[in-house]
Design an enzyme around this catalytic site. Structure first.
Site, mmCIF file in Angstrom:
data_model
loop_
_atom_site.group_PDB
_atom_site.id
_atom_site.type_symbol
_atom_site.label_atom_id
_atom_site.label_comp_id
_atom_site.label_asym_id
_atom_site.label_seq_id
_atom_site.Cartn_x
_atom_site.Cartn_y
_atom_site.Cartn_z
ATOM 1 N N ASN A 1 -12.235 3.824 -4.414
ATOM 2 C CA ASN A 1 -10.945 3.993 -5.082
ATOM 3 C C ASN A 1 -11.146 4.771 -6.377
ATOM 4 O O ASN A 1 -11.998 4.405 -7.189
ATOM 5 C CB ASN A 1 -10.341 2.631 -5.423
ATOM 6 C CG ASN A 1 -9.615 2.010 -4.253
ATOM 7 O OD1 ASN A 1 -8.467 2.356 -3.981
ATOM 8 N ND2 ASN A 1 -10.272 1.104 -3.560
ATOM 9 N N HIS B 1 -1.611 -1.064 5.594
ATOM 10 C CA HIS B 1 -2.125 -0.495 4.342
ATOM 11 C C HIS B 1 -1.941 1.013 4.431
ATOM 12 O O HIS B 1 -2.461 1.646 5.350
ATOM 13 C CB HIS B 1 -3.597 -0.859 4.164
ATOM 14 C CG HIS B 1 -4.154 -0.417 2.848
ATOM 15 N ND1 HIS B 1 -5.460 -0.640 2.485
ATOM 16 C CD2 HIS B 1 -3.592 0.232 1.802
ATOM 17 C CE1 HIS B 1 -5.686 -0.148 1.283
ATOM 18 N NE2 HIS B 1 -4.550 0.394 0.850
ATOM 19 N N ASP B 2 -1.214 1.603 3.503
ATOM 20 C CA ASP B 2 -0.855 3.015 3.622
ATOM 21 C C ASP B 2 -2.067 3.930 3.732
ATOM 22 O O ASP B 2 -2.020 4.952 4.422
ATOM 23 C CB ASP B 2 0.067 3.468 2.486
ATOM 24 C CG ASP B 2 -0.462 3.160 1.093
ATOM 25 O OD1 ASP B 2 -1.613 2.680 0.954
ATOM 26 O OD2 ASP B 2 0.284 3.386 0.123
ATOM 27 N N THR B 3 -3.171 3.556 3.098
ATOM 28 C CA THR B 3 -4.378 4.371 3.249
ATOM 29 C C THR B 3 -4.906 4.289 4.676
ATOM 30 O O THR B 3 -5.396 5.274 5.232
ATOM 31 C CB THR B 3 -5.472 3.937 2.263
ATOM 32 O OG1 THR B 3 -4.924 3.886 0.951
ATOM 33 C CG2 THR B 3 -6.629 4.915 2.277
ATOM 34 N N THR C 1 -0.891 8.433 -5.759
ATOM 35 C CA THR C 1 -1.029 7.693 -7.013
ATOM 36 C C THR C 1 -2.476 7.255 -7.201
ATOM 37 O O THR C 1 -3.033 7.338 -8.295
ATOM 38 C CB THR C 1 -0.087 6.469 -7.013
ATOM 39 O OG1 THR C 1 1.266 6.922 -6.893
ATOM 40 C CG2 THR C 1 -0.244 5.671 -8.280
ATOM 41 N N GLY D 1 0.601 13.258 -0.361
ATOM 42 C CA GLY D 1 1.492 14.032 -1.222
ATOM 43 C C GLY D 1 0.784 14.806 -2.311
ATOM 44 O O GLY D 1 1.275 15.842 -2.772
ATOM 45 N N ALA E 1 3.663 3.477 -4.337
ATOM 46 C CA ALA E 1 3.819 2.747 -5.592
ATOM 47 C C ALA E 1 4.850 3.383 -6.518
ATOM 48 O O ALA E 1 5.239 2.770 -7.510
ATOM 49 C CB ALA E 1 2.474 2.662 -6.310
ATOM 50 N N GLY F 1 9.637 5.381 -2.022
ATOM 51 C CA GLY F 1 9.624 4.976 -0.629
ATOM 52 C C GLY F 1 10.326 6.011 0.221
ATOM 53 O O GLY F 1 11.207 6.728 -0.257
ATOM 54 N N ARG F 2 9.929 6.081 1.504
ATOM 55 C CA ARG F 2 10.535 7.037 2.423
ATOM 56 C C ARG F 2 10.793 6.361 3.763
ATOM 57 O O ARG F 2 9.988 5.521 4.198
ATOM 58 C CB ARG F 2 9.597 8.231 2.644
ATOM 59 C CG ARG F 2 9.409 9.101 1.422
ATOM 60 C CD ARG F 2 8.140 9.907 1.473
ATOM 61 N NE ARG F 2 6.956 9.067 1.430
ATOM 62 C CZ ARG F 2 6.486 8.493 0.329
ATOM 63 N NH1 ARG F 2 7.104 8.691 -0.812
ATOM 64 N NH2 ARG F 2 5.417 7.729 0.370
#
Length: 496
Positions: A306, A246-248, A269, A416, A14, A17-18
């Protein structure tokens, strides 16, 4: 000598980006960042948008760089996978044209939409048929906002694609929806494994918007010919693979645990605290605690909570920068440690902390309204946030153990956010158990290992997790001051 496998992971967060290059030689997995870019939303006339075409442009720049790098080694890229945050989407018209920039999940249009949906479908029924926790930005409420506003773009829409699926469409021309991100809409029935016709119909959402659902590891297709040429793939086109988009979901796939029962915190985030299960938990208590059952890899579900996460620190830092004060993360950590411990707490998930803006001011207001000492210095603000996050992790962990009837002896922290070693140590202190941190690039690695499994390079997520544990460093944090943190938790719990 076996050929080296090469893949590209596009990992969208969010805030940034990589584009990552994953390489596997049969013994060790490596991951190298090729391209990084800022991902800042844009305000236009009181609406907060994602700049999706800029994001796509940056992805293409990264893939081109990665391809040139791999070509120099005499090798080829086998596949590309994309993961991103959940809930947000793009709308296409009948001709396949994007109708407008996707709106950011933190946009104010979502306010009051949950109540409008509850008037159509009772809250309890929504949970039983979706297993997803109630967050004001879930896709179902964003769509309700469009219906409520009689949005002309929505009336023209023929297809809805979640953001990673929209990017897949740009690259391949295929309109499909990947399972892990589809669960975040709160419109998928986990018992059926497909869209909930009942929830979609009773919510008044047009059924024709939704595409077929595919599982992680599905090969979507080749790059479109013009894109293949643009990115410098002269011969074979890499396959575009639906990873856990979904990144998670990708991050949890990369948790290097050898146990079938483990707790994790995907720290970025947002902080996502949970565990991996074979079936969703749809009990009254799960509904009461507002836990969620999101789709995972290999038919699993991620029972999790969350938690607002590092957004609180990120937005605090941005607010100071807006006033001309630029601080590094290391400077902020030093300020945190020098402040008085356990002076005041916040509930990180209080609704006032959701939107961008004056986060330090909101923290002071919260402390004042709850009858606590009001933080004066910047260090007190930072310490309040970091301690409160650690204590909220414990609160969620204890409820997770209650729901699963399992004891989680160790917590894995990935993402991260683990670069904040103070947060890792304080999480171990607050949770009264060891915390194992690593890997940092968990979502990128989870993206890569699904590609590896699809390619037949490794056999399963279990084997992939062993590979990650052998290839990347981990660090263990152990609690040192249990009595002090126990007393702090008791105060924190009363505040909640």
């Amino acid at each position: 000598m076996r050929p080296v496998w090469n893949g590209i992971a596009v990992d969208l967060g969010a805030s940034s980006g990589r584009v990552l290059w994953g390489k596997y030689d049969g013994n060790q997995l490596t991951l190298e960042e090729i391209h990084r870019f800022e991902n800042e939303p844009v305000w236009v006339k009181n609406t907060l948008y994602w700049d999706i075409l800029r994001i796509y442009h940056e992805i293409k720049q990264g893939i081109r760089k990665a391809n040139l790098t791999v070509i120099k080694t005499g090798q080829v890229i086998s596949s590309i996978g994309i993961d991103s945050w959940a809930v947000d989407f793009g709308l296409l018209d009948e001709s396949g044209q994007l109708l407008g920039n996707p709106v950011h999940y933190r946009d104010q249009r979502n306010e009051g939409m949950m109540e409008k949906v509850f008037a159509l479908v009772p809250k309890e029924e929504i949970f039983r048929k979706s297993g997803i926790q109630f967050m004001p930005f879930n896709t179902i409420y964003q769509l309700t906002a469009l219906i409520n506003a009689k949005d002309p773009q929505f009336e023209q829409a023929s297809t809805l694609l979640m953001l990673p699926d929209l990017l897949h469409y740009f690259m391949t021309g295929q309109k499909l929806t990947e399972f892990t991100n589809a669960t975040s809409t709160q419109l998928l029935d986990p018992n059926l494994g497909g869209w909930s016709e009942d929830l979609i119909g009773r919510s008044g959402i047009p059924r024709h918007l939704f595409t077929s659902i595919i599982q992680p590891g599905t090969i979507i297709g080749d790059l479109l010919p013009a894109l293949k040429d643009e990115l410098g793939f002269s011969h074979l086109s890499p396959k575009v693979i639906a990873v856990a988009t979904h990144d998670t979901g990708s991050a949890i796939a990369a948790v290097p645990s050898s146990s079938a029962s483990f707790a994790y915190i995907s720290c970025g985030t947002w902080s996502l605290l949970g565990t991996e299960l074979k079936k969703p938990v749809l009990s009254d208590r799960a509904l009461e605690l507002n836990f969620t059952n999101e789709g995972g890899v290999e038919g699993t579900f991620r029972l999790l909570k969350n938690i607002m996460g590092l957004w609180l620190l990120q937005e605090t830092k941005r607010e100071w920068e807006r006033h001309g004060r630029k601080l590094t993360w290391s400077e902020m950590t030093e300020m945190t440690t020098q402040s008085q411990p356990f002076a005041m707490f916040i509930d990180p998930d209080d609704a006032r902390f959701m939107a961008p803006g004056d986060m330090p001011g909101r923290i002071r207001d919260y402390c004042k309204e709850t009858g606590q000492q009001i933080p004066q210095s910047d260090g007190e603000i930072l310490r309040c946030v970091t301690e409160s996050l650690s204590l909220k992790y414990r609160w969620a962990l204890e409820r997770l153990e209650e729901l699963t009837e399992r004891s989680m002896e160790v917590v894995h922290m990935v993402g991260g956010g683990i670069q904040n070693e103070l947060l890792c140590q304080w999480t171990a202190e607050a949770c009264c158990r060891p915390v194992i941190s690593g890997p940092i690039e968990a979502s990128g690695l989870g993206n890569i290992i699904v590609q590896l499994i699809t390619a037949g390079e490794v056999s399963s997520i279990a084997q992939a997790r062993e590979l990650i544990a052998a290839s990347f460093p981990m660090k263990t944090y152990k609690p040192q001051e249990p009595d002090q943190w126990q007393a702090a938790f008791e105060r924190f719990e009363k505040l909640l």
